[in-house]
Enzyme design. Structure first.
Site, PDB file in Angstrom:
ATOM      1  CD  GLU A 153      -6.316   0.438   1.980  1.00  0.00           C
ATOM      2  OE1 GLU A 153      -5.577  -0.458   2.236  1.00  0.00           O
ATOM      3  OE2 GLU A 153      -7.451   0.329   0.529  1.00  0.00           O
ATOM      4  CB  SER A 174      -9.444  -1.863   3.882  1.00  0.00           C
ATOM      5  OG  SER A 174      -9.346  -2.805   3.263  1.00  0.00           O
ATOM      6  NE  ARG A 192      -4.561  -1.702   0.356  1.00  0.00           N
ATOM      7  CZ  ARG A 192      -4.382  -2.897  -0.016  1.00  0.00           C
ATOM      8  NH1 ARG A 192      -3.385  -3.516  -0.651  1.00  0.00           N
ATOM      9  NH2 ARG A 192      -5.595  -3.507   0.100  1.00  0.00           N
TER      10      ARG A 192
END
Ligand code: EPU
Length: 339
Positions: free
Chosen positions: A334, A238, A164
């Site tokens: 995120e 998420s 990520r």
């Protein structure tokens, strides 16, 4: 160039929260993007790039120019009969590209089916799911400098993709607009079914008969059963990243929390499941009327209708504080916040 003033951004955001920007423009080519960047300089406006709007939470309205990337196009740049290299414009919808690859018989992206968002965002945070990340198939990307308006090609290595993360979220943040990404696909790429749930979905299909499309169908089924469809219920996937801790920290946590899911990384650190931590802290299905924590996957915050970005952000902070108090682990988001 069609600049809109006091633009309503709601329909561009999968979280479906009310949000406005003082200026807005949609661009469909490198030239239009360069023009928009020039305009922002002349007018001394901050800029914010918007792709699919699926990884962003507006906590406040935006004072500046929002540039929506809406370029389209998929170009085959080489094909040796087995391996294909394709350059895809940043505004293409990622899942539509996955479907196109499946139609063409190109393997490599089937595990990444149904991830919301546009192609330009895929390297930004190295999207990943079910054992595959974009870094496994990306060759290069092209981006335009927000400062000079010049085009530059970045190799995969230069983008420094990790879980990520990429240089575009760190040292190069705000300096580039990704305009196209090249991927290497393979008609005979081995199927990646290591992720337990996928193997379970495919158990009735003999190994030798399984296709890339079968894997994509399995992923689509699993995702649809756990993750809310942003067209129906506002969300951004998420909300938090899975935390990665040192092996010493992990041993301490495990001693106090037996049974904690853990995924050892190649560098010796250990990835933990944020969804599990949030679930254990009692938040799964938490309901605040207009918004809450998804009841099938605690990593996803949802706007059930009528929530503001501020309210969702408050919930995120409450979740984060609670996980920190309980496990001593600070979750990182995120989703990007616009404050
Ligand atoms: N878990 C719980 N409760 C929950 C959620 C998860 O106990 O509410 C447990 C699961 O049972 C499992 C572990 O946590 O033991 C991991 O859960 P899961 O396999 O569902 O994956 P995840 O780590 O929660 C990540 C990605 C997802 C991606 C899936 C599948 C991140 C931040 N999220 O979720 O990506 O689809 O793996 O690969 O890495 C996204 O980024 O928006 C996204 C949805």
């Amino acid at each position: 160039m069609d600049i809109q003033y006091k633009a309503d951004l709601n329909r561009h955001l999968t979280f479906q929260v009310p949000a406005e920007s003082t200026h807005f423009v949609q661009v469909e080519s490198d030239e239009e993007l360069k023009e928009a960047l020039k305009f922002s300089k002349e007018e001394k406006l901050k800029i914010l790039l918007l792709g699919g709007g699926s990884n962003i939470l507006f906590i406040n309205n935006y004072e500046g120019l929002v540039i929506k990337i809406a370029s389209r196009g998929i170009e085959v740049i080489s094909d040796d009969g087995r391996k294909v290299a394709v350059a895809v414009e940043a505004g293409e919808i990622w899942h539509d590209f996955v479907l196109r690859a499946l139609d063409e018989g190109w393997g490599g992206v089937e595990n990444l089916a149904l991830i919301p968002g546009c192609v330009g965002a895929t390297p930004m945070q190295n999207i990943g799911a079910y054992g595959v990340e974009i870094k496994d198939v990306m060759i290069w990307l092209e981006a335009i400098s927000t400062e000079s308006g010049k085009l530059r090609r970045f190799s995969l290595e230069e983008c420094a993709l990790s879980y990520r993360e990429s240089i575009f979220k760190r040292e190069e943040k705000g300096k580039w607009v990704i305009v196209r990404v090249a991927y290497s696909l393979d008609r005979k790429s081995p199927l990646n079914t290591n992720y337990g749930a996928i193997e379970g979905e495919l158990k009735n299909i003999p190994q030798q008969d399984r296709t890339h499309r079968d894997v994509a169908n399995a992923v689509i089924k699993i995702r649809s059963s756990k993750l809310p469809d942003p067209k129906v219920i506002g969300n951004a996937g998420s909300f938090f990243k899975n935390p990665i801790v040192s092996s010493e920290d992990f041993e301490n946590i495990q001693a106090k929390t037996p049974g904690i899911p853990n995924y050892p990384q190649s560098d010796g650190r250990v990835k933990l499941a944020a969804g599990w931590l949030i679930d254990q802290a009692g938040w799964k299905g938490h309901d605040r009327g207009t918004h809450g924590v998804h009841d099938m996957q605690a990593l996803v915050l949802v706007n059930k209708g009528g929530a503001t970005g501020k309210e969702i952000w408050q919930l995120a902070n409450d979740v984060r504080d609670s996980v920190e108090n309980r496990f001593g682990i600070k979750l990182e988001t995120e989703v990007n916040q616009i404050t």
